[in-house]
Design a protein around this motif. Sequence first.
Motif, PDB file in Angstrom:
ATOM      1  N   LEU A  73       0.849  -1.185   0.000  1.00 25.86           N
ATOM      2  CA  LEU A  73       0.000   0.000   0.000  1.00 25.86           C
ATOM      3  C   LEU A  73       0.889   1.241   0.000  1.00 25.86           C
ATOM      4  CD1 LEU A  73      -2.660  -1.110   2.653  1.00 25.86           C
ATOM      5  CD2 LEU A  73      -2.760  -1.332   0.156  1.00 25.86           C
ATOM      6  N   LYS A  74       0.359   2.336  -0.550  1.00 24.61           N
ATOM      7  CA  LYS A  74       1.120   3.583  -0.638  1.00 24.61           C
ATOM      8  C   LYS A  74       0.475   4.651   0.239  1.00 24.61           C
ATOM      9  CE  LYS A  74       2.368   2.561  -5.348  1.00 24.61           C
ATOM     10  NZ  LYS A  74       1.687   2.479  -6.612  1.00 24.61           N
ATOM     11  N   ALA A  75       1.289   5.479   0.849  1.00 25.41           N
ATOM     12  CA  ALA A  75       0.788   6.581   1.665  1.00 25.41           C
ATOM     13  C   ALA A  75      -0.134   7.458   0.826  1.00 25.41           C
ATOM     14  CB  ALA A  75       1.941   7.403   2.219  1.00 25.41           C
ATOM     15  N   GLY A  76      -1.288   7.783   1.378  1.00 24.37           N
ATOM     16  CA  GLY A  76      -2.237   8.644   0.691  1.00 24.37           C
ATOM     17  C   GLY A  76      -3.250   7.932  -0.176  1.00 24.37           C
ATOM     18  N   GLU A  77      -2.984   6.682  -0.517  1.00 24.62           N
ATOM     19  CA  GLU A  77      -3.962   5.958  -1.347  1.00 24.62           C
ATOM     20  C   GLU A  77      -5.210   5.665  -0.533  1.00 24.62           C
ATOM     21  OE1 GLU A  77      -3.970   1.489  -2.631  1.00 24.62           O
ATOM     22  OE2 GLU A  77      -1.925   1.901  -1.944  1.00 24.62           O
ATOM     23  N   PRO A 131      -8.059   6.357   4.007  1.00 23.73           N
ATOM     24  CA  PRO A 131      -6.733   6.667   3.489  1.00 23.73           C
ATOM     25  C   PRO A 131      -5.660   5.845   4.195  1.00 23.73           C
ATOM     26  CG  PRO A 131      -7.404   8.346   5.043  1.00 23.73           C
ATOM     27  CD  PRO A 131      -8.565   7.401   4.890  1.00 23.73           C
ATOM     28  N   VAL A 132      -4.589   5.562   3.468  1.00 26.44           N
ATOM     29  CA  VAL A 132      -3.433   4.881   4.041  1.00 26.44           C
ATOM     30  C   VAL A 132      -2.522   5.968   4.607  1.00 26.44           C
ATOM     31  CG1 VAL A 132      -1.432   3.418   3.555  1.00 26.44           C
ATOM     32  CG2 VAL A 132      -3.623   2.987   2.390  1.00 26.44           C
ATOM     33  N   GLU A 133      -2.172   5.824   5.899  1.00 30.52           N
ATOM     34  CA  GLU A 133      -1.378   6.850   6.579  1.00 30.52           C
ATOM     35  C   GLU A 133      -0.310   6.212   7.454  1.00 30.52           C
ATOM     36  OE1 GLU A 133      -3.997   9.324   8.848  1.00 30.52           O
ATOM     37  OE2 GLU A 133      -5.165   9.912   7.091  1.00 30.52           O
ATOM     38  N   MET A 134       0.797   6.945   7.615  1.00 33.43           N
ATOM     39  CA  MET A 134       1.833   6.522   8.554  1.00 33.43           C
ATOM     40  C   MET A 134       1.558   7.235   9.869  1.00 33.43           C
ATOM     41  SD  MET A 134       5.966   6.988   8.432  1.00 33.43           S
ATOM     42  CE  MET A 134       6.250   5.769   7.175  1.00 33.43           C
ATOM     43  N   ARG A 135       1.221   6.482  10.900  1.00 33.19           N
ATOM     44  CA  ARG A 135       0.948   7.061  12.222  1.00 33.19           C
ATOM     45  C   ARG A 135       1.650   6.243  13.269  1.00 33.19           C
ATOM     46  NH1 ARG A 135      -5.275   8.849  13.100  1.00 33.19           N
ATOM     47  NH2 ARG A 135      -5.687   9.677  11.054  1.00 33.19           N
TER      48      ARG A 135
END
Length: 137
Positions: free
Chosen positions: A110-114, A133-137
């Motif tokens: 998965l990509k960040a923001g997708e 959304p896909v996020e880094m947290r």
Amino acid sequence: MRFFPLLLATLALAQPVAVPGWVRLVPSVVKDTAAYLTLENRGKTPLRLVGAETKVAERISLHQDHREHRGGQVVLGMRPLPYVDIPPRSKVEFRPGKYHLMLEGLKRPLKAGEKVELTLRFADGTRLKVILPVEMR
């Protein structure tokens, strides 16, 4: 028109609503991740979330994080759940440290923001589509 009052009564029973959430970004070599959101039941009867599906993973399972004390140490883990109940007129949070939807067997990184589309399934046959959304947290 006899069915109109019955239809209104049915609609008032259980109404799931999803508050926006997110899917955790993981390194491309990791094949599982978690999704988080808040589910609200605006109806008068309980809702039971029994599963979910998505095109980006082989399966989705429901989990709850837990802590155990063993030998003087805290051990963190997670347990699969067969369902999650949402009482009438209340909310259940899927967040780190509590409940989460485990996306298992990611079919691709998965990509960040997708945006990831999930379809939540309830015991009464209701299906609720959410886009997270896909996020880094």
